[in-house]
Design an enzyme around this catalytic site. Structure first.
Site, PDB file in Angstrom:
ATOM      1  N   ARG A 235       0.896  -1.218   0.064  1.00 21.03           N
ATOM      2  CA  ARG A 235      -0.037   0.305   0.121  1.00 21.03           C
ATOM      3  C   ARG A 235       0.943   1.253  -0.100  1.00 21.03           C
ATOM      4  O   ARG A 235       1.965   1.117   0.487  1.00 21.03           O
ATOM      5  CB  ARG A 235      -0.889   0.025   1.205  1.00 21.03           C
ATOM      6  CG  ARG A 235      -2.165  -0.844   1.146  1.00 21.03           C
ATOM      7  CD  ARG A 235      -3.056  -0.531   2.417  1.00 21.03           C
ATOM      8  NE  ARG A 235      -2.317  -1.313   3.619  1.00 21.03           N
ATOM      9  CZ  ARG A 235      -1.722  -0.641   4.521  1.00 21.03           C
ATOM     10  NH1 ARG A 235      -1.777   0.927   4.285  1.00 21.03           N
ATOM     11  NH2 ARG A 235      -1.114  -1.246   5.586  1.00 21.03           N
TER      12      ARG A 235
ATOM     13  N   TYR B  11      -1.544  -3.440  -6.747  1.00 16.25           N
ATOM     14  CA  TYR B  11      -1.355  -3.993  -5.356  1.00 16.25           C
ATOM     15  C   TYR B  11      -2.892  -4.269  -4.641  1.00 16.25           C
ATOM     16  O   TYR B  11      -3.486  -3.010  -4.531  1.00 16.25           O
ATOM     17  CB  TYR B  11      -0.368  -3.339  -4.734  1.00 16.25           C
ATOM     18  CG  TYR B  11      -0.378  -3.731  -3.211  1.00 16.25           C
ATOM     19  CD1 TYR B  11       0.346  -5.190  -3.139  1.00 16.25           C
ATOM     20  CD2 TYR B  11      -0.918  -3.320  -2.126  1.00 16.25           C
ATOM     21  CE1 TYR B  11       0.336  -5.695  -1.817  1.00 16.25           C
ATOM     22  CE2 TYR B  11      -1.027  -3.628  -0.883  1.00 16.25           C
ATOM     23  CZ  TYR B  11      -0.255  -5.026  -0.732  1.00 16.25           C
ATOM     24  OH  TYR B  11      -0.267  -5.688   0.381  1.00 16.25           O
TER      25      TYR B  11
ATOM     26  N   LYS C  27      -9.711  -2.456   2.029  1.00 16.25           N
ATOM     27  CA  LYS C  27      -9.223  -1.154   2.569  1.00 16.25           C
ATOM     28  C   LYS C  27     -10.006   0.003   2.444  1.00 16.25           C
ATOM     29  O   LYS C  27     -10.390   0.809   3.229  1.00 16.25           O
ATOM     30  CB  LYS C  27      -7.847  -0.842   2.905  1.00 16.25           C
ATOM     31  CG  LYS C  27      -6.873  -2.027   3.128  1.00 16.25           C
ATOM     32  CD  LYS C  27      -7.125  -2.368   4.482  1.00 16.25           C
ATOM     33  CE  LYS C  27      -6.041  -3.839   4.916  1.00 16.25           C
ATOM     34  NZ  LYS C  27      -6.120  -4.225   5.949  1.00 16.25           N
TER      35      LYS C  27
ATOM     36  N   HIS D  46     -10.474  -2.208  11.950  1.00 13.20           N
ATOM     37  CA  HIS D  46      -9.239  -3.101  11.450  1.00 13.20           C
ATOM     38  C   HIS D  46      -9.140  -4.391  12.539  1.00 13.20           C
ATOM     39  O   HIS D  46      -8.094  -4.164  13.006  1.00 13.20           O
ATOM     40  CB  HIS D  46      -8.028  -2.159  11.211  1.00 13.20           C
ATOM     41  CG  HIS D  46      -6.886  -2.798  10.422  1.00 13.20           C
ATOM     42  ND1 HIS D  46      -5.888  -2.280  10.451  1.00 13.20           N
ATOM     43  CD2 HIS D  46      -7.138  -3.795   9.396  1.00 13.20           C
ATOM     44  CE1 HIS D  46      -4.843  -3.208   9.536  1.00 13.20           C
ATOM     45  NE2 HIS D  46      -5.806  -3.954   9.149  1.00 13.20           N
TER      46      HIS D  46
ATOM     47  N   SER E 127      -1.249  -3.804  10.089  1.00  8.06           N
ATOM     48  CA  SER E 127      -1.057  -4.729   9.161  1.00  8.06           C
ATOM     49  C   SER E 127       0.370  -5.493   9.515  1.00  8.06           C
ATOM     50  O   SER E 127       1.366  -4.733   9.808  1.00  8.06           O
ATOM     51  CB  SER E 127      -0.621  -3.992   7.743  1.00  8.06           C
ATOM     52  OG  SER E 127      -1.888  -3.262   7.173  1.00  8.06           O
TER      53      SER E 127
ATOM     54  N   CYS F 130       1.170  -7.818  11.567  1.00  9.75           N
ATOM     55  CA  CYS F 130       1.520  -7.929  12.971  1.00  9.75           C
ATOM     56  C   CYS F 130       0.694  -9.046  13.599  1.00  9.75           C
ATOM     57  O   CYS F 130       0.730  -9.268  14.803  1.00  9.75           O
ATOM     58  CB  CYS F 130       0.969  -6.718  13.953  1.00  9.75           C
ATOM     59  SG  CYS F 130       2.068  -5.279  13.562  1.00  9.75           S
ATOM     60  N   GLY F 131       0.548 -10.170  12.661  1.00 10.94           N
ATOM     61  CA  GLY F 131      -0.056 -11.493  13.069  1.00 10.94           C
ATOM     62  C   GLY F 131      -1.670 -11.647  13.313  1.00 10.94           C
ATOM     63  O   GLY F 131      -2.232 -12.367  13.910  1.00 10.94           O
TER      64      GLY F 131
ATOM     65  N   THR G 129      -3.746 -12.481  11.064  1.00 18.57           N
ATOM     66  CA  THR G 129      -4.066 -13.967  10.508  1.00 18.57           C
ATOM     67  C   THR G 129      -3.827 -15.032  11.326  1.00 18.57           C
ATOM     68  O   THR G 129      -4.616 -16.064  11.451  1.00 18.57           O
ATOM     69  CB  THR G 129      -3.635 -14.075   9.171  1.00 18.57           C
ATOM     70  OG1 THR G 129      -4.074 -12.976   8.345  1.00 18.57           O
ATOM     71  CG2 THR G 129      -4.268 -15.178   8.474  1.00 18.57           C
TER      72      THR G 129
ATOM     73  N   ASP H 290      -9.089  -9.708   9.229  1.00 15.99           N
ATOM     74  CA  ASP H 290      -8.606  -8.541   9.060  1.00 15.99           C
ATOM     75  C   ASP H 290      -9.778  -7.303   9.490  1.00 15.99           C
ATOM     76  O   ASP H 290      -9.146  -6.266   9.781  1.00 15.99           O
ATOM     77  CB  ASP H 290      -8.203  -8.272   7.544  1.00 15.99           C
ATOM     78  CG  ASP H 290      -7.555  -7.044   7.177  1.00 15.99           C
ATOM     79  OD1 ASP H 290      -6.707  -6.759   7.987  1.00 15.99           O
ATOM     80  OD2 ASP H 290      -7.737  -6.676   6.111  1.00 15.99           O
TER      81      ASP H 290
ATOM     82  N   ARG I 256       2.051 -12.193  -0.551  1.00 13.54           N
ATOM     83  CA  ARG I 256       0.690 -12.722   0.074  1.00 13.54           C
ATOM     84  C   ARG I 256       0.117 -13.823  -0.552  1.00 13.54           C
ATOM     85  O   ARG I 256       0.305 -14.315  -1.811  1.00 13.54           O
ATOM     86  CB  ARG I 256      -0.201 -11.374  -0.305  1.00 13.54           C
ATOM     87  CG  ARG I 256      -0.033 -10.049   0.119  1.00 13.54           C
ATOM     88  CD  ARG I 256      -0.457  -9.864   1.529  1.00 13.54           C
ATOM     89  NE  ARG I 256      -0.047  -8.661   2.201  1.00 13.54           N
ATOM     90  CZ  ARG I 256      -0.579  -8.074   3.348  1.00 13.54           C
ATOM     91  NH1 ARG I 256      -1.457  -8.548   3.760  1.00 13.54           N
ATOM     92  NH2 ARG I 256       0.175  -7.119   3.902  1.00 13.54           N
TER      93      ARG I 256
ATOM     94  N   GLY J 145       0.551 -19.932  19.022  1.00  7.97           N
ATOM     95  CA  GLY J 145      -0.393 -20.536  19.735  1.00  7.97           C
ATOM     96  C   GLY J 145      -0.539 -20.377  21.195  1.00  7.97           C
ATOM     97  O   GLY J 145      -1.580 -20.397  21.876  1.00  7.97           O
TER      98      GLY J 145
HETATM   99  O1  SAT Z   1      -2.769  -4.807   1.054  1.00  5.07           O
HETATM  100  S1  SAT Z   1      -3.691  -4.851   2.644  1.00  5.07           S
HETATM  101  O2  SAT Z   1      -3.881  -3.367   2.500  1.00  5.07           O
HETATM  102  O3  SAT Z   1      -4.849  -5.376   1.775  1.00  5.07           O
HETATM  103  C1  SAT Z   1      -2.936  -5.657   3.451  1.00  5.07           C
HETATM  104  C2  SAT Z   1      -2.743  -4.578   4.853  1.00  5.07           C
HETATM  105  O4  SAT Z   1      -1.767  -3.868   4.405  1.00  5.07           O
HETATM  106  O5  SAT Z   1      -3.304  -4.885   5.806  1.00  5.07           O
HETATM  107 MN    MN Z   2      -5.176  -5.442   7.347  1.00  7.75          MN
END
Ligand code: SAT
Ligand code: MN
Length: 595
Positions: free
Chosen positions: A78, A206, A215, A235, A257, A259-260, A262, A284, A376, A501
């Site tokens: 981004r 992107y 976003k 977010h 973004s 920082c874990g 997922t 997200d 990604r 975990g």
């Molecule tokens: O590229 S995204 O904005 O969708 C992913 C992120 O930066 O959180």
């Molecule tokens: Mn995100």
């Protein structure tokens, strides 16, 4: 110009037909394709994308229906510098957003878009954010000349015929116009028009710049809609934690973004947590509304994951690894000689004959990464073995706790509990995090990132924080608010907490604070567990290390509070007074004066 008007005539929305015609007059595509979201369409578009070199088929035996996309090397993250909120006044955008007048933005991007789709296909992508039939759900339509975007949107959203059905004859939909142009960074602009429910994005293919559902709509535009309509677009991941008695509680957690989010959303409880299960609702974005019971209820508006690949492994996130076994798109990862994927931190040694993210032979000794740090995977949520059965629940899930977290080597303890809603909002408002590769620019610098929304808030950040305080009047059963930090380091630079975990232990403490009887002790900055308050069964961690992870150090916190104060000064008069006051109280408490 040709089009498949069979699909077009299926829309009863004149506003949509007119907007598509208007966009085509501007951009002059050779063909218009209305996407219906069908499997046949996915196959056809995929074949076209492969023929055009946009997608590279991966080894179909190892990874059925999966493809690699290599983006332009100048277009890998981004770009916040060229992301604008084009509200009527500069004050409406606030100090944390770049602002352009709507007139200037439409004129500037209109000139760039004019004729830009000549020789190209324009895809019209109707989509729904949120479970179909949910009162939370909203319709968007993205117009794009990128086949990669069209295929990604099919994974990330509920796309196609269902969206036209939901729209009916209405004119109420988000209008997203995306033109790839020639990917020249000087002609890259991502512009949001909250008053028009419109997004124009040019010059980037992107993810976060080009998949306008994510976003751009579900956070920037939706946050502005949420303020008007009395709800939150955040977010945040949403995760369900089921205890051995079979009760499931849900928490929502905001992290910047990369920082874990997922990983936390798909967490595998430690072996000692027998009978516990974790279910992903979202990884997200959360849309949250006040339920009839006075609590906060959340949905995940998305239908897929756009996760950071490097660091994802069978050890760190087995559920993500299983989610990408088939029907996945990969962007800017490395490719093995036999057509599979690879990245740093996959916990598999780099095989010989690897191609790097740009498609060049990779030399192990070059010192360069094989996969781009922001590479990604894109996968449908239905691939996730621990997808929550409630992910399609129209009313969403009830939220017990809200968690804010950043990436901080110092200062911030493993977990902090707020004393009340305003204190929790202050924690979120002042959170800081080290920058990551998810956005272009320097990595590893601490910046204030309120609620992890700094790059995603579609209006004045002071008003946004005011909205958080204002909503409390409607939320009669508020979730408890916590702050976490998985990333604190020792003086020797080693992580103090094992993370992944093991974070389950911290989540369990939170649930026990809310629904049970876990202990905590008061500090000037909030409530912190004693090591003995955490369930540590089966975890090898020295008492000193845990104490360091949980420590609240007054000198560090004085610096933290001063830095947060500078940020508040920048926000200026729109900053809500109660937050100013809470911040002053905190500073006084750290100075040992009564708050
Ligand atoms: O590229 S995204 O904005 O969708 C992913 C992120 O930066 O959180
Ligand atoms: Mn995100």
């Amino acid at each position: 110009m040709t089009d498949n008007s069979a699909a077009e005539t299926r829309t009863r929305s004149r506003a949509l037909t007119e907007w598509v015609a208007e966009s085509a007059r501007l951009t002059q595509p050779d063909r218009i394709v209305w996407c219906d979201g069908s499997e046949a369409e996915r196959r056809r578009l995929t074949e076209e994308a492969v023929a055009a070199g946009v997608l590279i088929p991966l080894n179909q035996k190892q990874r059925p229906n999966s493809y690699l996309h290599r983006s332009n090397p100048s277009d890998v993250a981004r770009t916040e510098e060229v992301t604008f909120i084009c509200s009527r006044t500069r004050e409406d955008a606030g100090v944390t957003n770049h602002w352009m007048t709507p007139e200037e933005a439409y004129a500037k991007l209109g000139a760039l878009l004019a004729g830009s789709m000549a020789g190209r296909t324009m895809y019209v992508i109707p989509y729904v954010m949120g479970p179909i039939g949910s009162p939370f759900a909203k319709v968007g339509v993205e117009i794009t000349d990128s086949i990669y975007v069209a295929l990604s949107m099919r994974i990330m959203t509920r796309m196609g015929a269902a969206a036209l059905e939901m729209l009916g004859a209405s004119d109420d939909f988000n209008r997203g116009l995306h033109g790839t142009l020639d990917l020249d960074p000087k002609k890259r602009f991502i512009c949001h028009f909250p008053q028009d429910n419109t997004i124009w994005s040019v010059g980037s293919g992107y993810g976060g710049n080009a998949l306008l559902s994510k976003k751009c709509f579900a956070l920037r535009i939706a946050s502005a809609l949420g303020r008007r309509e009395g709800w939150f677009a955040e977010h945040m991941l949403i995760v369900g934690l089921q205890n051995p008695a079979g009760e499931t509680r849900y928490v929502a957690a905001a992290f910047p973004s990369a920082c874990g989010k997922t990983n936390l959303a798909m967490l595998m409880p430690p072996a000692a947590f027998k009978g516990w299960k974790v279910f992903t609702v979202g990884d997200d974005i959360a849309w949250l509304r006040v339920g009839r019971d006075g609590g906060l209820w959340a949905i995940n508006p998305e239908a897929g994951y756009f996760g950071v690949a490097p660091g994802t492994s069978m050890k760190s996130n087995p559920n993500a690894m299983r989610s990408i076994e088939h029907d996945a798109l990969f962007t800017n990862v490395a490719m093995t000689a036999d057509g599979d994927i690879w990245w740093e931190g996959m916990d598999v040694p780099a095989p010989d004959g690897l191609s790097d993210w740009r498609g060049r032979p990779w030399d192990k000794n070059s010192g360069e990464k094989a996969a781009h740090p922001n590479s990604r995977f894109t996968a449908p949520m239905t691939n996730n073995p621990v997808l929550s059965p409630a992910a399609e629940e129209p009313q969403g899930v009830p939220i017990s706790a809200i968690i804010f977290g950043g990436r901080r080597a110092t200062t911030m303890p493993l977990v902090l509990e707020s004393r009340d809603w305003t204190h929790g909002v202050l924690m979120g408002a002042t959170m800081g995090s080290e920058t990551t590769a998810a956005a272009a620019g320097k990595v590893g610098v601490v910046r204030r990132d309120p609620m992890a929304m700094l790059p995603f808030c579609g209006y004045n950040i002071g008003d946004y924080l005011g909205h958080w305080l204002e909503m409390r009047k409607q939320i009669t059963k508020p979730p408890r608010i916590f702050m976490v930090n998985w990333f604190r380091k020792s003086d020797a630079g080693e992580f103090l907490w094992p993370g992944y975990g093991e974070n389950m232990r911290v989540l369990k403490w939170m649930l026990d604070r809310i629904h049970g009887d876990a202990g905590a002790h008061e500090t000037p900055v909030g409530l912190v567990p004693e090591p003995g308050d955490l369930d540590l069964e089966g975890l090898e961690i020295s008492p000193e290390q845990l104490r360091s992870a949980l420590a609240v150090n007054t000198a560090e916190w004085k610096a933290e509070v001063a830095s947060a104060g500078e940020f508040f000064d920048q926000i200026g008069p729109s900053l809500p007074t109660p937050l100013r006051e809470k911040h002053r109280e905190l500073a006084a408490a750290l100075d040992g004066k009564a708050g």
